[in-house]
Write a protein that holds these residues in place. Structure first.
Motif, short mmCIF file in Angstrom:
data_model
loop_
_atom_site.label_atom_id
_atom_site.label_comp_id
_atom_site.label_asym_id
_atom_site.label_seq_id
_atom_site.Cartn_x
_atom_site.Cartn_y
_atom_site.Cartn_z
N LEU A 1 0.99 -1.27 -0.13
CA LEU A 1 -0.03 -0.05 0.13
C LEU A 1 0.84 1.34 0.06
O LEU A 1 0.70 2.26 -0.63
N THR A 2 1.86 1.36 0.84
CA THR A 2 2.85 2.49 0.74
C THR A 2 3.45 2.63 -0.59
O THR A 2 3.79 3.66 -1.00
N VAL A 3 3.84 1.58 -1.01
CA VAL A 3 4.60 1.77 -2.59
C VAL A 3 3.63 2.15 -3.35
O VAL A 3 4.00 3.23 -4.27
N THR A 4 2.36 1.75 -3.51
CA THR A 4 1.17 2.40 -4.13
C THR A 4 1.00 3.91 -4.00
O THR A 4 0.89 4.47 -5.04
N GLU A 5 0.99 4.18 -2.67
CA GLU A 5 0.77 5.50 -2.31
C GLU A 5 1.83 6.37 -2.92
O GLU A 5 1.87 7.64 -3.35
N THR A 6 3.36 5.86 -2.98
CA THR A 6 4.41 6.69 -3.35
C THR A 6 4.26 6.80 -4.91
O THR A 6 4.41 7.96 -5.45
N ALA A 7 3.87 5.75 -5.47
CA ALA A 7 3.75 6.00 -7.22
C ALA A 7 2.47 6.99 -7.23
O ALA A 7 2.95 7.76 -8.22
N LEU A 8 1.50 7.02 -6.68
CA LEU A 8 0.37 8.13 -6.92
C LEU A 8 1.00 9.42 -6.60
O LEU A 8 0.47 10.26 -7.35
N ILE A 9 1.96 9.62 -5.63
CA ILE A 9 2.48 11.27 -5.30
C ILE A 9 3.32 11.36 -6.68
O ILE A 9 3.20 12.51 -7.02
N PHE A 10 4.09 10.37 -7.08
CA PHE A 10 4.72 10.76 -8.32
C PHE A 10 3.83 11.26 -9.61
O PHE A 10 4.18 12.17 -10.39
N LEU A 11 2.98 10.55 -9.59
CA LEU A 11 2.01 10.55 -10.83
C LEU A 11 1.37 11.79 -10.64
O LEU A 11 1.25 12.62 -11.90
N GLN A 12 0.80 11.98 -9.80
CA GLN A 12 0.07 13.29 -9.53
C GLN A 12 0.83 14.51 -9.55
O GLN A 12 0.43 15.43 -10.37
N ASP A 13 2.01 14.25 -9.15
CA ASP A 13 2.97 15.45 -9.16
C ASP A 13 3.50 15.87 -10.51
O ASP A 13 3.52 17.19 -11.18
N HIS B 1 4.69 18.48 0.30
CA HIS B 1 5.59 19.32 -0.70
C HIS B 1 5.45 18.98 -2.21
O HIS B 1 5.69 19.59 -2.88
N GLY B 2 5.03 17.66 -2.41
CA GLY B 2 5.41 16.88 -3.62
C GLY B 2 6.78 16.36 -3.92
O GLY B 2 7.81 17.10 -3.36
#
Length: 215
Positions: free
Chosen positions: A24-36, A188-189
């Motif tokens: 779940l944390t890996v997926t959350e990290t991926a979403l942060i990069f995609l959204q940024d 902060h992104g």
């Protein structure tokens, strides 16, 4: 990241919870990069986040990062962008700091690893090349994302990474190896200057702009 191990069914309830939490944390990290990337008008799509890509380092061992990230800087519809690549390691403080720092040694081994076919020797016409050069024009940056601990725990893990980097000669100077808390990425992104080079953790840099020399 992990080495090669025999496949097995995870049946221990604690192990199952840890694996699920990590995923779940890996997926959350991926979403942060995609959204940024979307917010900045740059290119990083779901298929640019590739989980657990196998990289051999000899003797039956391998480096398998949590994810391999492809990220194109610059306008999506422009020709002046640059492609960045990164190995992403997500740490939820479920292992000791020393085990986390040991991953640096594995990446240094990957950086140096040369695969030579049996019976063949390098020549001037065909010199031996590091295995990673078959896949990448430059060795990917290494990004450690820390979660699951407070500020004191984050500082302890960064200090241990710094100590580990000090044992690796030129690797942390040839390749950007950066660390940041997940909380900072959320606030902060990932493109913000929240990343700390493991050999100079007093600095704060953006991961997209911190280029080192590579052989």
């Amino acid at each position: 990241m992990r080495g090669r191990r025999p496949s097995r069914t995870v049946s221990d309830p604690t192990a199952v919870r840890l694996k699920a939490g990590h995923t779940l944390t890996v997926t959350e990290t991926a979403l942060i990069f995609l959204q940024d990337a979307r917010r900045r008008g740059e290119l990083c799509q779901p298929l640019d986040w590739i989980p657990e890509v196998h990289h051999p380092i000899g003797s039956g061992e391998a480096v398998i990062p949590d994810a391999l990230l492809y990220y194109r800087r610059g306008p999506v519809d422009g020709d002046n962008g640059s492609m960045l690549r990164a190995f992403v390691e997500v740490d939820r403080a479920t292992m000791g700091p020393e085990r986390l720092a040991a991953k640096l040694t594995s990446y240094e081994r990957l950086y140096r690893y040369v695969s030579v076919a049996p019976g063949r020797r390098p020549t001037l016409q065909e010199p031996a090349l590091e295995e990673w050069r078959r896949r990448y024009p430059l060795f990917p940056r290494v990004l450690f994302v820390l979660d699951g601990t407070g500020p004191a725990g984050v500082e302890n893990r960064i200090s241990t990474l710094r100590a580990g980097a000090g044992l690796l000669a030129s690797f942390p100077y040839d390749v950007p190896v950066l660390v940041a808390p997940l909380a900072d990425l959320l606030q902060h992104g990932p493109s913000a200057p929240v990343w700390r080079p493991v050999h100079e953790p007093d600095q704060r840099v953006p991961w997209t702009g911190h280029a080192f020399r590579q052989m």
